[in-house]
Design a protein around this motif. Structure first.
Motif, mmCIF file in Angstrom:
data_model
loop_
_atom_site.group_PDB
_atom_site.id
_atom_site.type_symbol
_atom_site.label_atom_id
_atom_site.label_comp_id
_atom_site.label_asym_id
_atom_site.label_seq_id
_atom_site.Cartn_x
_atom_site.Cartn_y
_atom_site.Cartn_z
ATOM 1 N N THR A 78 34.437 44.686 29.362
ATOM 2 C CA THR A 78 34.489 43.296 29.840
ATOM 3 C C THR A 78 35.523 42.484 29.055
ATOM 4 N N PHE A 108 39.264 36.363 30.916
ATOM 5 C CA PHE A 108 38.094 35.493 30.911
ATOM 6 C C PHE A 108 38.232 34.442 31.999
ATOM 7 N N CYS A 168 34.797 37.781 29.558
ATOM 8 C CA CYS A 168 34.265 37.400 28.251
ATOM 9 C C CYS A 168 35.432 37.070 27.337
ATOM 10 N N SER A 227 24.903 38.727 34.316
ATOM 11 C CA SER A 227 26.090 38.220 33.638
ATOM 12 C C SER A 227 25.957 36.723 33.403
ATOM 13 N N GLN A 285 28.822 35.016 32.082
ATOM 14 C CA GLN A 285 30.183 34.497 32.240
ATOM 15 C C GLN A 285 30.948 35.455 33.165
ATOM 16 N N ASN A 326 32.417 30.040 32.266
ATOM 17 C CA ASN A 326 30.959 30.122 32.204
ATOM 18 C C ASN A 326 30.394 30.061 33.619
ATOM 19 N N GLY A 370 29.913 38.807 29.555
ATOM 20 C CA GLY A 370 29.875 37.534 28.853
ATOM 21 C C GLY A 370 28.979 37.473 27.640
ATOM 22 N N GLU A 371 29.145 36.405 26.876
ATOM 23 C CA GLU A 371 28.321 36.151 25.699
ATOM 24 C C GLU A 371 27.374 34.990 26.041
#
Ligand code: SAH
Length: 326
Positions: free
Chosen positions: A113, A118, A104, A99, A101, A121, A149-150
């Motif tokens: 997710t 969220f 997300c 992961s 983050q 980070n 996460g991205e």
């Protein structure tokens, strides 16, 4: 292990600059504590144990699926949940899903997710501590940034962590970063990363309207621009881009959708990975036959395609199922 804190602690004590590297090498090779680091003086080991927590993450729960897939829920020092997964295959592949983050901020409709809150980070140490946890259990040789996460919303720490994975036994060619096509990070990746780290792109629909419905991020960074950036990556780096496409029954799985995908891509730059949908409540997964039919259309257009093996579904460890609160 908080590597910045490690550096600070060592230099405050007047240790030579190679000391941090030594500690890191022991850790990366799977040491379970400072106590095992026999090239360090005993008093120093004691100081480190007191001042630099061995991991930045605390293990909350650990679950094992019937197929042996291991999912761990961690918590950061400030209480954010983070999940990571270890998949073991018969051919000896041991693949980590990391992961980038906690939660997300993107709200892809098929991904669990996106439905949790969220957090923030993760820093490079928190990403590496996920990998190190599994490295202490078994040797590992592959990693994918496909957990929560991205990754390209957290570009610097993701790249910093990926650059340390070879010390754990995971080469750049066996490291894959997956993105929705977050352009600022993607462009930096194309321009700045010389290591042959693999790139995967989550497409899920070639049609712009449908893609925006499934992935609101498409309004901000339209797929056409993202695909163009991937071609630039190929021209510059000569490495293919893996396309991820989740198969949703009656939504994006028709032969026409397959032809539209084939028309968007080219076989020089792209290789498609069709992903059976893992239940998250919202959609139905496409049937085996529909997936095969979709693949046949891509075959016909000479776009290379494979179907992803699903792992760890019974413990919500599969793609798109990572969400610590449900
Ligand atoms: N944000 C990045 C990294 C996460 S990767 C990205 O989206 O690429 C997670 C992969 O699993 C992506 O390809 C994502 O689209 C896919 N996925 C999400 N939800 C899924 C689900 N319910 N079933 C199967 N795959 C899913």
């Amino acid at each position: 292990m908080d590597l910045a804190l490690l550096d600070r602690t060592l230099s405050e004590r007047g240790e030579p600059s190679y000391r941090a590297r030594q500690v890191w090498e022991w850790t990366a090779r799977g040491s379970a504590s400072y106590g095992e680091m026999t090239t360090l003086a005993k008093p120093l080991r004691t100081v480190l144990a007191e001042e630099v927590p061995f991991s930045t993450l605390e293990v909350v729960t650990e679950r094992e699926a019937r197929d042996g897939t291991l999912k761990v829920l961690f918590r950061t020092h400030d209480g954010h949940p983070v999940e990571a997964v270890l998949m073991c295959y018969r051919d000896g592949r041991r693949s980590l899903c990391l992961s980038s983050q906690s939660g997300c901020p993107l709200t892809c409709t098929f991904c669990a997710t996106g439905t949790m809150r969220f957090g923030r980070n993760l820093n490079a140490s928190e990403i590496l501590d996920q990998a190190l946890h599994f490295r202490r259990i078994a040797p590992v040789n592959h990693a994918v940034y496909m957990g929560m996460g991205e990754p390209f919303l957290n570009y610097a720490d993701v790249i910093e962590s990926a650059r340390r994975l070879p010390d754990l036994g995971i080469t750049p060619r066996r490291t894959t970063i997956s993105t929705v096509g977050w352009m600022p990070g993607l462009s930096r990746f194309v321009d700045e990363v010389d290591e042959p780290i693999r790139l995967a792109l989550s497409i899920h629909a070639a049609d712009p309207e449908l893609r925006s419905e499934l992935m609101p991020v498409n309004d901000r960074y339209p797929l056409g621009d993202v695909v163009t950036e991937c071609r630039r990556y190929f021209e510059l780096r000569r490495r293919k881009v893996f396309v991820e496409y989740v198969m949703l029954a009656g939504v994006n799985d028709s032969p026409a959708a397959a032809r539209a995908l084939a028309a968007l891509l080219d076989s020089r730059t792209f290789k498609v990975n069709l992903i059976p949908y893992n239940p998250t409540g919202t959609f139905e997964g496409s049937s085996r036959q529909t997936i095969e039919g979709f693949k046949r259309e891509l075959d016909r257009a000479r776009i290379p395609a494979t179907v992803r093996l699903t792992r760890g579904r019974d413990i919500e460890a599969a793609c798109g199922q990572l969400a610590s609160v449900r």
